[in-house]
Scaffold this motif. Structure first.
Motif, PDB file in Angstrom:
ATOM      1  N   SER A  94       0.822  -1.212   0.000  1.00  0.00           N
ATOM      2  CA  SER A  94       0.000   0.000   0.000  1.00  0.00           C
ATOM      3  C   SER A  94       0.852   1.257   0.000  1.00  0.00           C
ATOM      4  CB  SER A  94      -0.939  -0.002   1.212  1.00  0.00           C
ATOM      5  OG  SER A  94      -0.199  -0.111   2.421  1.00  0.00           O
ATOM      6  N   LYS A  95       1.937   1.251   0.766  1.00  0.00           N
ATOM      7  CA  LYS A  95       2.810   2.434   0.833  1.00  0.00           C
ATOM      8  C   LYS A  95       3.552   2.639  -0.480  1.00  0.00           C
ATOM      9  CE  LYS A  95       4.112   4.339   4.380  1.00  0.00           C
ATOM     10  NZ  LYS A  95       3.797   5.632   5.018  1.00  0.00           N
ATOM     11  N   THR A  98       0.885   3.712  -3.321  1.00  0.00           N
ATOM     12  CA  THR A  98       0.334   5.057  -3.146  1.00  0.00           C
ATOM     13  C   THR A  98       1.398   6.125  -3.307  1.00  0.00           C
ATOM     14  OG1 THR A  98       0.573   4.842  -0.735  1.00  0.00           O
ATOM     15  CG2 THR A  98      -1.575   4.303  -1.688  1.00  0.00           C
ATOM     16  N   THR A  99       2.625   5.825  -2.882  1.00  0.00           N
ATOM     17  CA  THR A  99       3.708   6.808  -3.037  1.00  0.00           C
ATOM     18  C   THR A  99       4.025   7.023  -4.508  1.00  0.00           C
ATOM     19  OG1 THR A  99       4.679   6.269  -0.883  1.00  0.00           O
ATOM     20  CG2 THR A  99       6.112   7.337  -2.487  1.00  0.00           C
ATOM     21  N   VAL A 101       2.056   6.335  -7.186  1.00  0.00           N
ATOM     22  CA  VAL A 101       0.911   6.917  -7.885  1.00  0.00           C
ATOM     23  C   VAL A 101       0.754   8.399  -7.558  1.00  0.00           C
ATOM     24  CG1 VAL A 101      -1.605   6.912  -8.058  1.00  0.00           C
ATOM     25  CG2 VAL A 101      -0.359   4.760  -8.142  1.00  0.00           C
ATOM     26  N   SER A 102       0.854   8.763  -6.282  1.00  0.00           N
ATOM     27  CA  SER A 102       0.650  10.165  -5.906  1.00  0.00           C
ATOM     28  C   SER A 102       1.780  11.049  -6.407  1.00  0.00           C
ATOM     29  CB  SER A 102       0.498  10.297  -4.390  1.00  0.00           C
ATOM     30  OG  SER A 102       1.662   9.835  -3.718  1.00  0.00           O
ATOM     31  N   THR A 103       3.025  10.551  -6.324  1.00  0.00           N
ATOM     32  CA  THR A 103       4.164  11.335  -6.808  1.00  0.00           C
ATOM     33  C   THR A 103       4.083  11.535  -8.317  1.00  0.00           C
ATOM     34  OG1 THR A 103       5.541  10.428  -5.023  1.00  0.00           O
ATOM     35  CG2 THR A 103       6.684  11.524  -6.827  1.00  0.00           C
ATOM     36  N   THR A 105       1.316  11.375 -10.259  1.00  0.00           N
ATOM     37  CA  THR A 105       0.161  12.213 -10.594  1.00  0.00           C
ATOM     38  C   THR A 105       0.435  13.678 -10.296  1.00  0.00           C
ATOM     39  OG1 THR A 105      -1.330  10.364 -10.100  1.00  0.00           O
ATOM     40  CG2 THR A 105      -2.309  12.566 -10.232  1.00  0.00           C
ATOM     41  N   ALA A 106       1.050  13.949  -9.148  1.00  0.00           N
ATOM     42  CA  ALA A 106       1.356  15.329  -8.777  1.00  0.00           C
ATOM     43  C   ALA A 106       2.272  15.976  -9.809  1.00  0.00           C
ATOM     44  CB  ALA A 106       1.998  15.375  -7.389  1.00  0.00           C
ATOM     45  N   ASN A 107       3.303  15.237 -10.245  1.00  0.00           N
ATOM     46  CA  ASN A 107       4.227  15.790 -11.238  1.00  0.00           C
ATOM     47  C   ASN A 107       3.569  15.911 -12.609  1.00  0.00           C
ATOM     48  OD1 ASN A 107       7.204  16.181 -10.255  1.00  0.00           O
ATOM     49  ND2 ASN A 107       6.467  14.350  -9.184  1.00  0.00           N
ATOM     50  N   THR A 127      -5.973  11.241 -13.492  1.00  0.00           N
ATOM     51  CA  THR A 127      -5.638  10.417 -12.337  1.00  0.00           C
ATOM     52  C   THR A 127      -5.098   9.072 -12.810  1.00  0.00           C
ATOM     53  OG1 THR A 127      -7.913   9.579 -12.212  1.00  0.00           O
ATOM     54  CG2 THR A 127      -7.365  11.488 -10.827  1.00  0.00           C
ATOM     55  N   ASP A 129      -4.193   4.814 -11.503  1.00  0.00           N
ATOM     56  CA  ASP A 129      -4.281   3.752 -10.501  1.00  0.00           C
ATOM     57  C   ASP A 129      -2.995   2.936 -10.563  1.00  0.00           C
ATOM     58  OD1 ASP A 129      -4.435   1.808 -12.576  1.00  0.00           O
ATOM     59  OD2 ASP A 129      -6.604   1.993 -12.657  1.00  0.00           O
TER      60      ASP A 129
END
Length: 293
Positions: A94-95, A98-99, A101-103, A105-107, A127, A129
Motif C-alpha cells: 500500500s505504501k 500510493t507513493t 501513484v501520488s508522486t 500524478t502530482a508531477n 488520475t 491507478d
C-alpha cells in the motif's frame, strides 16, 4: 501517542508486506484516458507532447525515489522496478503503490503547462491507478519488461496503420478495422509502404520501443549475461553494513536520471548496465550514450 479506549481500532489494519527477496514492479495506468485524449485532442496515433509529459513525470519519480532501479513507459502506463533487496517502507504494498501513484500524478499535473501551454487542465483532472507485483527471478523481471515493450511495438504498428488508413486513406473506423482484420506485422508494414510510402522502421524510436528511465553511469563492456542469472539464484541478497548502504544510497541519489528509447528485450542493454540488476551504483565516470537498432 497516548493510549486511549479507541486505540483498539488499529487491530483492524492488515499487514501487506510483499514477498522478501523478490523484484517489485509497481505499474500505474491512466484512468479514463480515452476520454481525456478526446477532450484535449491528442494527436493520433501518437502525441509526442503527451508521451514527453509521461516521461517527465516518471523521471521526477525515479529522481525522487532513488530505490527505483529502472522504469518503463508506453502510452498512459509506467512500470517502476524496485530491486529484490529493497526494503523501502518495509516492502508494504500500500505504501509503495500510493507513493508512486501520488508522486507521479502530482508531477503530471504540475508539468502539464510545460507540454500543453495552450490547453489548461480542467476537471475531471487526470488520475492514475496502480498495483504491485512480485517477480522472483531476473528472468521473470526481464520477461515482464520484454512483454511490455513487445506490446508497445504490436500496438503501435496496428495504431499507425489504422490511423493512416483513416487520415490519409479516407476510410472510416469500421473500414480501417476491417482492412486490418487478420493481418500480420508484415501485412501492416506493406499497407503502410505500398499505400502511403511510409517505412515503419523510420518511425521515431519512442513510438516503437517506448521509454526507459534509469540512472546513468559509465557503460560497462559487454559481458556474460549468465552472471546476473547466477547471482539471482542466491537464496538471500547479500547483507550490507549500514554505512555502505547509506553510501550507495547517496551515490544513487546523485546519479543522472535519463530517458532513453532502447531495445530492452536483447541482452545488450542489461549487459552494458550491470548496475540495474545488481542494485549497486555504477561507475560515476562519463556516461556514454548508446544507439541500438
Amino acid at each position: 501517542m497516548a493510549n486511549s479506549k479507541f486505540e483498539y481500532v488499529r487491530s483492524f489494519e492488515q499487514p501487506d508486506s510483499l514477498l522478501p527477496n523478490t523484484w517489485i514492479v509497481v505499474r500505474i495506468d491512466g484512468r479514463g484516458f480515452t476520454k481525456m485524449c478526446a477532450k484535449y485532442e491528442f494527436e493520433k496515433p501518437n502525441d509526442r507532447r503527451a508521451l514527453d509529459l509521461m516521461n517527465a513525470a516518471a523521471k521526477a519519480v525515479v529522481t525522487d525515489i532513488p530505490e527505483i532501479t529502472i522504469a518503463y513507459g508506453v502510452s498512459d502506463e509506467y512500470s517502476f522496478v524496485f530491486h529484490k533487496s529493497s526494503n523501502l517502507f518495509e516492502r508494504r504494498a500500500s505504501k509503495l503503490v500510493t507513493t508512486i501513484v501520488s508522486t507521479f500524478t502530482a508531477n503530471y499535473v504540475y508539468l502539464w503547462p510545460t507540454y500543453f501551454p495552450d490547453t489548461p487542465l480542467s476537471f475531471p483532472l487526470p488520475t492514475f491507478d496502480g498495483r504491485a507485483v512480485c517477480y522472483p527471478t531476473v528472468q521473470n523481471l526481464r520477461d515482464y519488461m520484454s512483454w511490455r515493450q513487445a506490446d508497445c511495438h504490436i500496438n503501435n504498428l496496428y495504431n499507425t496503420a489504422f490511423w493512416k488508413l483513416i487520415q490519409l486513406g479516407g476510410l472510416d473506423n469500421k473500414e480501417a478495422e476491417k482492412t486490418l482484420a487478420g493481418t500480420l506485422a508484415a501485412d501492416k508494414n506493406e499497407i503502410l509502404f505500398s499505400r502511403f510510402k511510409i517505412n515503419y522502421n523510420n518511425e521515431p524510436e519512442i513510438f516503437k520501443k517506448g521509454s526507459i528511465v534509469f540512472k546513468d553511469y559509465e557503460l560497462a563492456e559487454p559481458s556474460s549475461h549468465d552472471a546476473a542469472a547466477a547471482a539471482d539464484a542466491l537464496a538471500e541478497p547479500p547483507v550490507q553494513s549500514k554505512s555502505q548502504a547509506e553510501k550507495d544510497k547517496k551515490r544513487r541519489a546523485k546519479a543522472k536520471v535519463v530517458v532513453e528509447h532502447l531495445d530492452i528485450i536483447k541482452d545488450e542493454f542489461w549487459d552494458r548496465r550491470p548496475w540495474i540488476l545488481s542494485g549497486k551504483p555504477g561507475q560515476p565516470g562519463k556516461a556514454s550514450k548508446e544507439i541500438q537498432t
